[in-house]
Scaffold this active site. Sequence first.
Site, PDB file in Angstrom:
ATOM      1  N   LYS A  70      -2.552   4.386  10.333  1.00 53.90           N
ATOM      2  CA  LYS A  70      -2.435   3.942   9.150  1.00 53.90           C
ATOM      3  C   LYS A  70      -1.063   3.883   8.586  1.00 53.90           C
ATOM      4  O   LYS A  70      -0.687   4.016   7.439  1.00 53.90           O
ATOM      5  CB  LYS A  70      -3.415   4.899   8.029  1.00 53.90           C
ATOM      6  CG  LYS A  70      -4.772   5.018   8.479  1.00 53.90           C
ATOM      7  CD  LYS A  70      -5.529   3.674   8.669  1.00 53.90           C
ATOM      8  CE  LYS A  70      -5.438   2.920   7.426  1.00 53.90           C
ATOM      9  NZ  LYS A  70      -5.811   1.452   7.743  1.00 53.90           N
ATOM     10  N   SER A 161      -4.483   6.813   2.465  1.00 51.96           N
ATOM     11  CA  SER A 161      -4.905   5.685   3.591  1.00 51.96           C
ATOM     12  C   SER A 161      -5.790   6.100   4.586  1.00 51.96           C
ATOM     13  O   SER A 161      -6.844   5.286   4.795  1.00 51.96           O
ATOM     14  CB  SER A 161      -3.764   4.919   4.102  1.00 51.96           C
ATOM     15  OG  SER A 161      -4.097   3.663   4.529  1.00 51.96           O
ATOM     16  N   TYR A 261       2.251  -9.534   2.455  1.00 53.51           N
ATOM     17  CA  TYR A 261       2.946 -10.250   3.002  1.00 53.51           C
ATOM     18  C   TYR A 261       2.002 -10.834   4.206  1.00 53.51           C
ATOM     19  O   TYR A 261       1.194 -10.094   4.981  1.00 53.51           O
ATOM     20  CB  TYR A 261       4.204 -10.141   3.525  1.00 53.51           C
ATOM     21  CG  TYR A 261       5.144 -10.406   2.703  1.00 53.51           C
ATOM     22  CD1 TYR A 261       5.982 -11.457   2.521  1.00 53.51           C
ATOM     23  CD2 TYR A 261       5.547  -9.304   1.909  1.00 53.51           C
ATOM     24  CE1 TYR A 261       6.894 -11.489   1.606  1.00 53.51           C
ATOM     25  CE2 TYR A 261       6.793  -9.186   1.072  1.00 53.51           C
ATOM     26  CZ  TYR A 261       7.390 -10.532   0.813  1.00 53.51           C
ATOM     27  OH  TYR A 261       8.422 -10.581  -0.057  1.00 53.51           O
ATOM     28  N   LYS A 276      -7.699  -4.258   5.772  1.00 56.24           N
ATOM     29  CA  LYS A 276      -6.313  -3.751   5.384  1.00 56.24           C
ATOM     30  C   LYS A 276      -6.110  -3.938   4.052  1.00 56.24           C
ATOM     31  O   LYS A 276      -6.583  -4.700   3.428  1.00 56.24           O
ATOM     32  CB  LYS A 276      -5.234  -4.421   6.227  1.00 56.24           C
ATOM     33  CG  LYS A 276      -5.574  -4.564   7.839  1.00 56.24           C
ATOM     34  CD  LYS A 276      -5.742  -3.192   8.221  1.00 56.24           C
ATOM     35  CE  LYS A 276      -5.866  -3.085   9.862  1.00 56.24           C
ATOM     36  NZ  LYS A 276      -5.829  -1.986  10.134  1.00 56.24           N
ATOM     37  N   GLY A 277      -5.132  -2.858   3.409  1.00 55.19           N
ATOM     38  CA  GLY A 277      -4.913  -3.186   2.022  1.00 55.19           C
ATOM     39  C   GLY A 277      -5.970  -2.702   1.013  1.00 55.19           C
ATOM     40  O   GLY A 277      -6.051  -3.225  -0.093  1.00 55.19           O
ATOM     41  N   PRO A 279      -8.072  -0.712  -1.709  1.00 55.79           N
ATOM     42  CA  PRO A 279      -7.459   0.044  -2.702  1.00 55.79           C
ATOM     43  C   PRO A 279      -8.027   1.601  -2.401  1.00 55.79           C
ATOM     44  O   PRO A 279      -8.781   2.017  -1.893  1.00 55.79           O
ATOM     45  CB  PRO A 279      -8.409  -0.280  -4.036  1.00 55.79           C
ATOM     46  CG  PRO A 279      -9.826  -0.820  -3.252  1.00 55.79           C
ATOM     47  CD  PRO A 279      -9.266  -1.718  -1.964  1.00 55.79           C
ATOM     48  N   HIS A 280      -6.932   2.454  -2.759  1.00 56.72           N
ATOM     49  CA  HIS A 280      -6.876   3.874  -2.768  1.00 56.72           C
ATOM     50  C   HIS A 280      -7.552   4.789  -3.898  1.00 56.72           C
ATOM     51  O   HIS A 280      -7.446   3.887  -4.977  1.00 56.72           O
ATOM     52  CB  HIS A 280      -5.630   4.470  -2.321  1.00 56.72           C
ATOM     53  CG  HIS A 280      -4.932   4.094  -1.143  1.00 56.72           C
ATOM     54  ND1 HIS A 280      -3.817   4.710  -0.802  1.00 56.72           N
ATOM     55  CD2 HIS A 280      -5.431   3.421  -0.126  1.00 56.72           C
ATOM     56  CE1 HIS A 280      -3.239   4.312   0.668  1.00 56.72           C
ATOM     57  NE2 HIS A 280      -4.293   3.367   0.776  1.00 56.72           N
TER      58      HIS A 280
END
EC number: 2.8.2.-
Length: 313
Positions: A70, A161, A261, A276-277, A279-280
Amino acid sequence: MASFLVSLLLLVLQTYAAPSELIKAGFGSARDSIDPDPVPPVNVSEDSTSSPPPGTSKRTPHSIIIGVRKGGTRALLEMLDIHPEVAVAATEVHFFDWDENYAKGLEWYRDLMPYSYPHQITIEKTPGYFTSPLAPERICAMNSSVKLLLILRDPTERVISDYTQVYFNRLENHKPVQAIENLLVRNGALNIRYKAIQRSLYDVHMRNWLKHFPLEQIHIVNGDALIHNPLPELQKVERFLNLPPRIVSSNFYFNQTKGFYCIRSDGRERCLHESKGRPHPSVNSTVLQQLRSYLREHNRSFFRMVRRTFSWQ
C-alpha cells in the site's frame, strides 16, 4: 466518513443482491496479511504458447521493488514499464517471502520473469518482501549486487490504506468486517500487534535489510510525491538504475474522475485498476492521534537510519 460510506454503498449495491448480510461482527484472519495483487500490469503479460522474440531470454531480476504494501508499488511498476529498456514481471511472485515458493528453486523463479533483450533490465515487485524477515538474506544469496527499490508513504496513511484494502476484499468475498477503530484499539490501548501497524514500522524492517545490503543499494521512492508529481521521482529511479532518461512529462495525465495520474504511452492511455485510490474511512481523532504518536519515534529512527527525512505527520 459520509463519503466513504456512500462509495461503499454504491460498490455493494452494484455487486451484491443482499448487502445487509455482509457486515457482521468478528473480523481478523491470518490470511488477511496475504493479499497479492491479482491484476497484472498492462502490456507485460505473455502468451506462453508463442515463441519468445529472437535474441531474448528470461533472467533473474536486475532490480526488485521490495515494498511497501500500500505504498504505491503497482503505480511505480507500471510507470517504469513505460521505459523501453525495462521488462517487468507480470505478477507478484512471492518467491523470497513464501517458503513454499522458495522451495521450488531459482529456476522456477527465473521462469516467471519476462523475456528481455540484453540491453533491458528485468524488474520484479512483491510488496511483501520488505516486511519479510527472510527475504533480505535470500535475495542477497541470489544476487548481492541487485538494486532494490523501496517506495514508502506516510506510515499512518499506509495503515488506513491497508485496512481499506482488506475491508473491501472481505466485503467482496462475503466475509465479516468491522470498523477500523476496533482493530486499532484493544482494551483501551493502541493495538500495536495489528498487522497493518506492524507493516508501518519502517525502521524495524529497514534494519533487517541493512544487515545484508548497503544503503546505497536501496533507493527509496517517495510514494506521496509520486502520487502528486510522478516525473521527478521516476527520473531519480532512472538514474539509480543507470537507465537513459526516456520517461517524460507527456507520459502522464491527471484523471479528474479518479483523482490520480494515469499513463500515456505507445499511443494508448491506461489507469491503475479500480481497486486503487479507494476512499478511506474517517478515523476517530483520538485514535488517529494515538497512532501518529506511536509511529513518530519509529519515523525518527528510520530518518536517522536512511539519512533523509520525509514530511510525514
